[in-house]
Design an enzyme around this catalytic site. Structure first.
Site, short mmCIF file in Angstrom:
data_model
loop_
_atom_site.label_atom_id
_atom_site.label_comp_id
_atom_site.label_asym_id
_atom_site.label_seq_id
_atom_site.Cartn_x
_atom_site.Cartn_y
_atom_site.Cartn_z
CB SER A 1 5.98 7.20 19.37
OG SER A 1 7.09 7.98 19.72
CD GLU B 1 17.92 4.25 -1.87
OE1 GLU B 1 18.56 5.28 -1.64
OE2 GLU B 1 16.84 3.98 -1.29
CG HIS C 1 10.24 8.26 24.91
ND1 HIS C 1 9.12 7.63 24.44
CD2 HIS C 1 11.16 8.21 23.91
CE1 HIS C 1 9.34 7.21 23.20
NE2 HIS C 1 10.58 7.54 22.86
ZN LIG Z 1 11.20 7.17 20.92
#
Ligand SMILES: [Zn+2]
Ligand SMILES: *[C@@H]1O[C@H](CO)[C@@H](O)[C@H](O)[C@H]1NC(C)=O
Ligand SMILES: *[C@@H]1O[C@H](CO)[C@@H](O)[C@H](O)[C@H]1NC(C)=O
Ligand SMILES: *[C@@H]1O[C@H](CO)[C@@H](O)[C@H](O)[C@H]1NC(C)=O
Length: 530
Positions: free
Chosen positions: A115, A238, A461
């Site tokens: 990515s 949180e 991927h």
């Molecule tokens: Zn990935």
């Protein structure tokens, strides 16, 4: 009594086994006229298609991380089945865009990309190396020293330089690979915080540092990843916990630094970390919005806490971002990422992956409603695919998350065991050779880990092309198989930014009237006189 109880048992059995008792075919589809008229409608629409050659005032890019074509197919069926339809005939919002191309996704040094290298391509216009972002392909991975002077700029930088407002919306950490290539330069995608950079030779800055100190002009930043901006001695608001491995040890409170910068410049600014605070933000009097809704990635839409203590959906974030950015008369650039399609696929959890696509589809619909195609270029694409397959010959309308029905001997597997329509080439639930009997297993559960053919901790991927869906000014420049780094060149050309800023003699259309604006008429007249 006996009959009723058997019937109930049979229904339960069918439910568990996802048995559909034959194909679910809408009656109209049995009529050949239905198909002829449908094709004629499409023909008419396509013949009547007009190119929009004016300038794109706004550009919105949607990135489905890991949203390969098989994922789009399965998500469309999933969406249709959520609405009680067979599913295959469903159309996702972006599938109605009039223009379509394909992007070749390989990295300069890898056949199958990651990515970060792909983000460098679709945001900076230059293909990158695997795991590097915002740097040229002559920078090897993790080589901080080689990085110096080899940074490449992005469509966000170019849009900012043209006076536009800019925004980032993601469901991952805001420092994660895809959004990071918009604003950071890093020879390693994992250098998200200073604690990730121990022992690195050279003078490189972590990605969170670059987001806050080198990019103080990004109007909207929404996503997860608080931990990389918080100090080591701060308790997460949180969770009430401290992440000693990821929170900063450099003594910089980046959230405070962000606010102090806006304060010093007299800008209306708000930092929010839950949905209630987010909902309270009035876009009319907000110049800068920073929302960090999780220490790490945001929740999957299927598991999202929708209460005030929870977090907004990707559609809600998109809406708020557009409301804030739209105030700039010069227009805006917005990047919206459905980041967790990818994460769910890596864990071979297709229900979550498909549901994330449907959530992004709603965000695209929101953006379509809020903008006009005459002045806004919208691009929906993916960075890369996954080794995700849709297999067998299931009946029409068969549950996309279920077992292939029918599973007859002639097409069936040699071992006679049922199998799922969705299957992965590799991944965590290796199931090859001696397969599990899935007869009584609920494969439609969100946490059912689907099977794969090669044992791997994380599914990988895939390398084939991904689709580029586009509408608006210059969207017709996507029309065949392109290299992925072509995408930001089209976005920049369409909106007259970056290296295309001076090469812009096209009219600007004012949306209200749909006519060419007065300023550009005067400009064109001057050109004619010259
Ligand atoms: Zn990935
Ligand atoms: C946390 O660390 C910062 C910088 O190291 C320091 O200025 C601050 O006083 C510390 N806060 C607490 C509550 O210890
Ligand atoms: C197949 O798996 C089952 C259950 O996991 C096991 O009992 C059986 O011995 C295995 N058979 C072979 C041939 O490996
Ligand atoms: C698979 O499980 C079902 C239900 O338990 C059983 O009826 C069937 O015989 C099993 N198939 C094989 C090949 O073992």
């Amino acid at each position: 009594m006996q009959a009723i109880s058997s019937l109930l048992w049979f229904s339960l059995f069918c439910l568990i086994n996802n048995i559909n008792a034959g194909p679910k075919i809408p009656n109209e589809e049995r009529d050949p006229e239905f198909w002829r008229s449908k094709a004629k409608e499409d023909l008419k629409l396509t013949l009547g298609k007009k190119e929009i050659n004016s300038v794109a005032k706004n550009v919105i890019m949607f990135l489905g991380d890991g949203m390969g074509v098989a994922t789009v197919t399965a998500a469309r069926i999933y969406k249709g089945q959520l609405n009680g339809q067979p599913g295959e005939e469903t159309v996702l919002s972006f599938e109605e865009f009039p223009n379509l191309g394909l992007a070749k996704t390989y990295n300069v040094d890898r056949q199958t990309p990651d990515s970060a290298g792909t983000a460098t391509a679709y945001l900076c216009g230059v293909k990158g190396n695997y795991a590097t972002l915002g740097v040229s392909p002559n920078v090897p991975r993790k080589d901080c020293i080689a990085q110096k002077g080899r940074e490449v700029t992005s469509i966000l930088d170019w849009s900012k330089a043209a006076g536009k407002s800019v925004g980032i919306v993601t469901t991952s950490r805001v420092t994660h690979a895809s959004p990071a290539a918009l604003y950071a330069h890093s020879a390693e995608r994992d250098w998200e915080g200073d604690t990730d950079m121990e022992g690195v030779d050279g003078e490189c800055k972590d990605i969170a540092y670059q987001l806050i100190y080198d990019n103080s002009n990004i109007e909207v930043i929404l996503g997860g990843g608080r931990r990389y901006l918080m100090l080591k001695n701060q308790t997460d608001p949180e969770t009430g916990k401290i992440d000693l491995n990821k929170q900063r040890k450099d003594g910089r409170d980046l959230i405070k630094a962000w606010a102090e910068d806006k304060e010093a410049r007299n800008k209306f600014h708000t930092y929010v970390w839950n949905k209630q605070q987010f909902d309270n933000v009035d876009p009319r009097n907000t110049d800068y919005l920073l929302g960090l809704f999780e220490p790490s990635h945001m929740q999957y839409e299927l598991e999202r806490d929708k209460s005030g203590n929870g977090e907004p959906s990707i559609a809600e974030m998109t809406q708020k971002a557009i409301q804030i950015l739209q105030k700039n008369e010069k227009g805006f650039f917005l990047f919206v990422e459905g980041a967790r399609i990818d994460h769910a696929h890596h864990d071979t959890l297709p229900k979550k992956a498909l549901d994330e696509v449907v959530a992004m589809d709603a965000a695209v619909q929101m953006a379509m409603k809020m903008t006009n195609e005459m002045d806004t270029l919208m691009v929906v694409t993916a960075d890369h695919s996954h080794v995700f397959n849709i297999a067998g010959y299931p009946y029409r309308g068969n549950n996309i998350l279920g077992l292939v029905d029918p599973n007859p001997a002639e097409y069936g597997p040699a071992d006679g065991l049922p199998y799922t329509t969705l299957i992965y080439g590799n991944g965590p639930n290796y199931n090859y050779g001696n397969r599990t009997n899935l007869t009584d297993v609920d494969t439609t559960h969100k946490d059912f880990v689907f099977f794969s053919a090669v044992p791997m901790a994380d599914e990988t991927h895939g390398a084939e092309e991904v689709a580029i869906y586009a509408r608006g000014p210059m969207a017709h420049l996507f029309q065949r198989t392109h290299e992925q780094n072509y995408i930001p060149h089209v976005m920049a050309y369409a909106s007259c930014v970056g290296e295309y800023a001076t090469d812009c003699d096209r009219p600007v259309r004012s949306v209200a009237s749909g006519h060419v604006s007065m300023i550009s008429v005067i400009f064109m007249c001057i050109l004619c006189v010259i």
